[in-house]
Motif scaffolding. Structure first.
Motif, PDB file in Angstrom:
ATOM      1  N   ALA A 211       7.881   1.794 -43.181  1.00  0.00           N
ATOM      2  CA  ALA A 211       7.350   3.083 -42.726  1.00  0.00           C
ATOM      3  C   ALA A 211       8.140   3.607 -41.533  1.00  0.00           C
ATOM      4  N   GLU A 212       8.593   2.695 -40.664  1.00  0.00           N
ATOM      5  CA  GLU A 212       9.376   3.112 -39.497  1.00  0.00           C
ATOM      6  C   GLU A 212      10.746   3.629 -39.922  1.00  0.00           C
ATOM      7  N   VAL A 213      11.346   3.004 -40.921  1.00  0.00           N
ATOM      8  CA  VAL A 213      12.633   3.475 -41.426  1.00  0.00           C
ATOM      9  C   VAL A 213      12.481   4.861 -42.039  1.00  0.00           C
ATOM     10  N   ARG A 214      11.411   5.047 -42.805  1.00  0.00           N
ATOM     11  CA  ARG A 214      11.181   6.339 -43.446  1.00  0.00           C
ATOM     12  C   ARG A 214      11.097   7.452 -42.415  1.00  0.00           C
ATOM     13  N   ALA A 215      10.333   7.229 -41.345  1.00  0.00           N
ATOM     14  CA  ALA A 215      10.205   8.245 -40.292  1.00  0.00           C
ATOM     15  C   ALA A 215      11.549   8.500 -39.622  1.00  0.00           C
ATOM     16  N   SER A 216      12.343   7.428 -39.424  1.00  0.00           N
ATOM     17  CA  SER A 216      13.644   7.578 -38.789  1.00  0.00           C
ATOM     18  C   SER A 216      14.603   8.377 -39.665  1.00  0.00           C
ATOM     19  N   LEU A 217      14.566   8.139 -40.966  1.00  0.00           N
ATOM     20  CA  LEU A 217      15.465   8.861 -41.872  1.00  0.00           C
ATOM     21  C   LEU A 217      15.144  10.357 -41.905  1.00  0.00           C
ATOM     22  N   ILE A 218      13.873  10.699 -41.815  1.00  0.00           N
ATOM     23  CA  ILE A 218      13.504  12.118 -41.802  1.00  0.00           C
ATOM     24  C   ILE A 218      14.182  12.827 -40.634  1.00  0.00           C
ATOM     25  N   GLY A 219      14.118  12.204 -39.451  1.00  0.00           N
ATOM     26  CA  GLY A 219      14.765  12.803 -38.291  1.00  0.00           C
ATOM     27  C   GLY A 219      16.277  12.781 -38.382  1.00  0.00           C
ATOM     28  N   LEU A 220      16.840  11.697 -38.912  1.00  0.00           N
ATOM     29  CA  LEU A 220      18.294  11.570 -39.007  1.00  0.00           C
ATOM     30  C   LEU A 220      18.879  12.626 -39.938  1.00  0.00           C
ATOM     31  N   PHE A 221      18.262  12.822 -41.104  1.00  0.00           N
ATOM     32  CA  PHE A 221      18.788  13.796 -42.063  1.00  0.00           C
ATOM     33  C   PHE A 221      18.785  15.217 -41.492  1.00  0.00           C
ATOM     34  N   SER A 222      17.858  15.494 -40.594  1.00  0.00           N
ATOM     35  CA  SER A 222      17.748  16.859 -40.050  1.00  0.00           C
ATOM     36  C   SER A 222      18.942  17.235 -39.178  1.00  0.00           C
ATOM     37  N   ARG A 223      19.728  16.241 -38.770  1.00  0.00           N
ATOM     38  CA  ARG A 223      20.872  16.524 -37.882  1.00  0.00           C
ATOM     39  C   ARG A 223      22.076  17.080 -38.631  1.00  0.00           C
ATOM     40  N   TYR A 224      22.094  16.945 -39.967  1.00  0.00           N
ATOM     41  CA  TYR A 224      23.309  17.237 -40.711  1.00  0.00           C
ATOM     42  C   TYR A 224      23.142  18.467 -41.589  1.00  0.00           C
ATOM     43  N   HIS A 225      24.248  19.204 -41.724  1.00  0.00           N
ATOM     44  CA  HIS A 225      24.246  20.432 -42.518  1.00  0.00           C
ATOM     45  C   HIS A 225      25.219  20.364 -43.688  1.00  0.00           C
ATOM     46  N   VAL A 230      23.880   8.453 -49.024  1.00  0.00           N
ATOM     47  CA  VAL A 230      23.205   7.258 -48.528  1.00  0.00           C
ATOM     48  C   VAL A 230      23.476   6.132 -49.506  1.00  0.00           C
ATOM     49  N   SER A 231      23.851   4.971 -48.972  1.00  0.00           N
ATOM     50  CA  SER A 231      24.074   3.804 -49.817  1.00  0.00           C
ATOM     51  C   SER A 231      23.104   2.709 -49.415  1.00  0.00           C
ATOM     52  N   CYS A 232      22.452   2.117 -50.416  1.00  0.00           N
ATOM     53  CA  CYS A 232      21.539   0.998 -50.161  1.00  0.00           C
ATOM     54  C   CYS A 232      21.569   0.088 -51.383  1.00  0.00           C
ATOM     55  N   PHE A 233      20.875  -1.041 -51.296  1.00  0.00           N
ATOM     56  CA  PHE A 233      20.776  -1.927 -52.452  1.00  0.00           C
ATOM     57  C   PHE A 233      19.996  -1.210 -53.554  1.00  0.00           C
ATOM     58  N   ALA A 234      20.501  -1.229 -54.761  1.00  0.00           N
ATOM     59  CA  ALA A 234      19.860  -0.499 -55.856  1.00  0.00           C
ATOM     60  C   ALA A 234      18.434  -0.978 -56.092  1.00  0.00           C
ATOM     61  N   THR A 235      18.180  -2.261 -55.860  1.00  0.00           N
ATOM     62  CA  THR A 235      16.853  -2.809 -56.139  1.00  0.00           C
ATOM     63  C   THR A 235      15.856  -2.590 -55.006  1.00  0.00           C
ATOM     64  N   ASN A 236      16.293  -1.973 -53.914  1.00  0.00           N
ATOM     65  CA  ASN A 236      15.383  -1.703 -52.801  1.00  0.00           C
ATOM     66  C   ASN A 236      14.602  -0.425 -53.115  1.00  0.00           C
ATOM     67  N   VAL A 237      13.584  -0.579 -53.939  1.00  0.00           N
ATOM     68  CA  VAL A 237      12.822   0.576 -54.419  1.00  0.00           C
ATOM     69  C   VAL A 237      12.099   1.267 -53.270  1.00  0.00           C
ATOM     70  N   ALA A 238      11.636   0.490 -52.295  1.00  0.00           N
ATOM     71  CA  ALA A 238      10.982   1.099 -51.135  1.00  0.00           C
ATOM     72  C   ALA A 238      11.952   2.012 -50.393  1.00  0.00           C
ATOM     73  N   ARG A 239      13.209   1.593 -50.259  1.00  0.00           N
ATOM     74  CA  ARG A 239      14.202   2.425 -49.574  1.00  0.00           C
ATOM     75  C   ARG A 239      14.551   3.654 -50.425  1.00  0.00           C
ATOM     76  N   LEU A 240      14.626   3.446 -51.722  1.00  0.00           N
ATOM     77  CA  LEU A 240      14.889   4.583 -52.606  1.00  0.00           C
ATOM     78  C   LEU A 240      13.822   5.658 -52.407  1.00  0.00           C
ATOM     79  N   GLU A 241      12.552   5.221 -52.347  1.00  0.00           N
ATOM     80  CA  GLU A 241      11.478   6.191 -52.134  1.00  0.00           C
ATOM     81  C   GLU A 241      11.550   6.793 -50.737  1.00  0.00           C
ATOM     82  N   SER A 242      11.869   5.971 -49.725  1.00  0.00           N
ATOM     83  CA  SER A 242      11.971   6.502 -48.362  1.00  0.00           C
ATOM     84  C   SER A 242      13.046   7.566 -48.265  1.00  0.00           C
ATOM     85  N   VAL A 243      14.200   7.324 -48.884  1.00  0.00           N
ATOM     86  CA  VAL A 243      15.285   8.309 -48.871  1.00  0.00           C
ATOM     87  C   VAL A 243      14.834   9.590 -49.559  1.00  0.00           C
ATOM     88  N   ALA A 244      14.151   9.459 -50.694  1.00  0.00           N
ATOM     89  CA  ALA A 244      13.697  10.632 -51.431  1.00  0.00           C
ATOM     90  C   ALA A 244      12.688  11.430 -50.613  1.00  0.00           C
TER      91      ALA A 244
END
Length: 553
Positions: A211-225, A230-244
């Motif tokens: 949950a902390e990573v998800r919140a951090s990614l929301i803020g991080l993505f907002s910095r870029y135009h 994003v690259s992560c382990f394909a089987t990390n389904v939680a990270r896949l959902e967090s990125v989405a």
């Protein structure tokens, strides 16, 4: 040692995954039968040229497969189930897995034509079932993949808890939290041994929450135009959902780039996960979106040369281009041994003008394995008499064993692959060492990593190879100049003098051999072979693999 345990004996035998991270294959013996837990792969490194996948050699249990009751998979990661499609033909036993792990496995079995042959039994998370004389209880734990399960293996000699990969994540994002009540109950009832994950035992504190990573990614993505990859382990389904989720919060559409990501996404949706996410777009369709509206989720976080991100960095991906103003975020850890490949990939991206962000630059990753604080809590819940650290290198096992003793374990044993550990009756004791080895996938075949094939390949990488063709008549007289090809050493067009020197050395060696002896093909071949190797050793400091083709006319 007798081949099989008697009714009152309980054994643990790791064939892979102990003293190393990856290639997990564990065996439990009780009541004259064996139970296998997990069957995974690891990945090749610079010591194994052109080898991508490595796995344990199951020969010891394959020779006893009439006593192998079944194979239970703790979860769907490659290092726990990736070897099943390659090794099952040697084991030929039923396989037990939760719905998600079964879906991942069935996709892999389909690729090798075993989808209708391997008996896969689907067990609900938290389910309990019998495999031969083993009573297996699954205990849901959190990890970076859905439906990770610890196993409580109940036998007449006692209960062993095999943790698999786990952590205590209070907000796991995908799937329920760890079943603490089940762990407490097992501890109250009595746990003989804990066979446990050691990966992050050197990390103090808690592993952190997705949950902390998800919140951090929301803020991080907002910095870029520009475009975001994003690259992560394909089987990390939680990270896949967090990125989405983080992409949607920034009004971006997510494109999956890489076959393994699409396979995992399909398995997750088919088993009820990711149900709240809109469909992902294809890499082709993403090319029509504005740069500030697209996010590419790519395979290749470990620098794999054929993965999506490496192809993008090399400029040869058919649909995805990154450049100045874009960012590549590595939302994963570096697996030891992959440093060079990852740094090479990151440098290639930087040369394109892409900004590279790793876990050193921003909060983009938490581990799926427990920190020391979580391991301590697990011991306090289960209170095992015996601790067996696995899923770690020697230094991880040592620290894990030390902590287990501090927390009240009567015994803590540091094993290596092949150590046959008798857990009961009496004190736990290693009573034998069985043969173990590693197999690698070389094209469509399995080859031992210590085979002559791979030894020669390693030698060719460092020393090159040479082939010389010699034509003689029946009496042993040369009928022309020998023909030489020295791959990786000499270029006849640009190093004619050096090339001719080797040929001359072969001629001299043959002519120095008595004419009568030249009637023996073996003598001539050896004289020519030694001449090539000596000449190239003297001129280039190399000892190539050398073959001599002898033609008699």
């Amino acid at each position: 040692m007798s081949d099989f345990p008697n009714g009152d004996e309980l054994y643990f035998l790791p064939l892979g995954g102990v003293g190393e991270i990856g290639m997990n294959l564990s065996l439990y013996g009780s009541g004259g039968q064996w139970l296998a837990v997990d069957c995974g792969v690891s990945f090749g490194d610079d010591s194994m040229p052109m080898i991508d996948v490595v796995m344990p050699d199951p020969a010891w249990i394959a020779a006893r497969r009439d006593r192998l009751a079944g194979l239970v998979l703790t979860h769907g990661h490659e290092d726990h189930l990736g070897a099943v499609p390659y090794l099952w033909p040697q084991l030929r036993c039923p396989v037990y897995a939760t719905p998600f792990a079964a879906a991942v496995l069935k996709g892999k079995l389909h690729e090798v034509g075993l989808q209708d042959i391997v008996p896969v039994h689907v067990v609900p998370p938290g389910g309990r079932f019998k495999v031969g004389g083993f009573d297996v209880e699954m205990v849901p734990v959190t990890h970076s993949i859905p439906e990770a399960q610890a196993l409580a293996i109940h036998t007449p000699a006692g209960t062993v808890v095999h943790t698999g990969d786990w952590k205590f994540d209070p907000e796991p994002q995908v799937g329920p939290p760890t079943d603490f009540e089940a762990l407490r109950r097992l501890g109250r009832d009595g746990v003989l041994a804990l066979v446990g994950d050691s990966t992050n035992i050197l990390s103090q504190g808690h592993s952190g929450s997705e949950a902390e990573v998800r919140a951090s990614l929301i803020g991080l993505f907002s910095r870029y135009h520009g475009r975001i990859a994003v690259s992560c382990f394909a089987t990390n389904v939680a990270r896949l959902e967090s990125v989405a989720v983080a992409a949607a919060a920034n009004d971006r559409h997510v494109a999956l780039v890489g076959r393994s990501l699409w396979r995992i996404e399909r398995a997750a949706r088919d088993t009820g996960h990711l149900r709240d996410l809109p469909p992902f777009v294809t890499e082709h369709d993403a090319g029509y979106l504005p740069n500030d509206k697209v996010l590419y989720l790519c395979t290749g976080s470990q620098g794999e040369p054929r993965a999506a991100l490496a192809r993008i960095a090399a400029g040869d991906h058919p649909h995805v281009v990154l450049g100045k103003g874009d960012v590549a975020i590595f939302s994963s850890r570096i697996i030891p041994g992959n440093e060079k490949a990852i740094f090479r990939l990151q440098n290639d991206l930087i040369h394109l003008g892409v900004e590279v962000v790793t876990d050193r630059d921003a909060f983009v990753h938490v581990s799926g394995h427990p920190g020391r604080e979580e391991v301590t809590e697990m011991y306090r819940l289960l209170r095992p008499r015996i601790a067996v650290p696995v899923h770690g290198e020697a230094r991880h096992q040592q620290h894990h064993a030390r902590l287990a003793r501090e927390l009240g374990a009567e015994q803590a044993l540091e094993l290596s692959d092949g150590a046959l550990l008798r857990l009961a009756p009496g004190p736990a004791e290693v009573i034998d060492q069985v043969p173990t080895g590693r197999l690698c996938l070389d094209g469509p075949r399995l080859v031992p990593t210590d085979s002559e094939i791979l030894r020669n390949r390693r030698r060719m990488v460092f020393n090159g190879s040479a082939v010389v063709t010699v034509v003689l008549d029946g009496a042993g007289r040369l009928l022309g100049r020998p023909q030489l090809t020295a791959l990786g050493l000499l270029d006849a067009a640009h190093a004619a003098e050096e090339h001719e020197a080797v040929v001359e050395a072969v001629v001299a060696a043959i002519e120095a051999t008595p004419l009568r002896a030249r009637r023996d093909d073996g003598v001539v071949r050896e004289a020519a072979r030694l001449a090539v190797r000596r000449s190239l050793r003297d001129s280039h400091g190399k000892k190539p693999i050398t073959e001599v083709h002898l033609v008699r006319v």
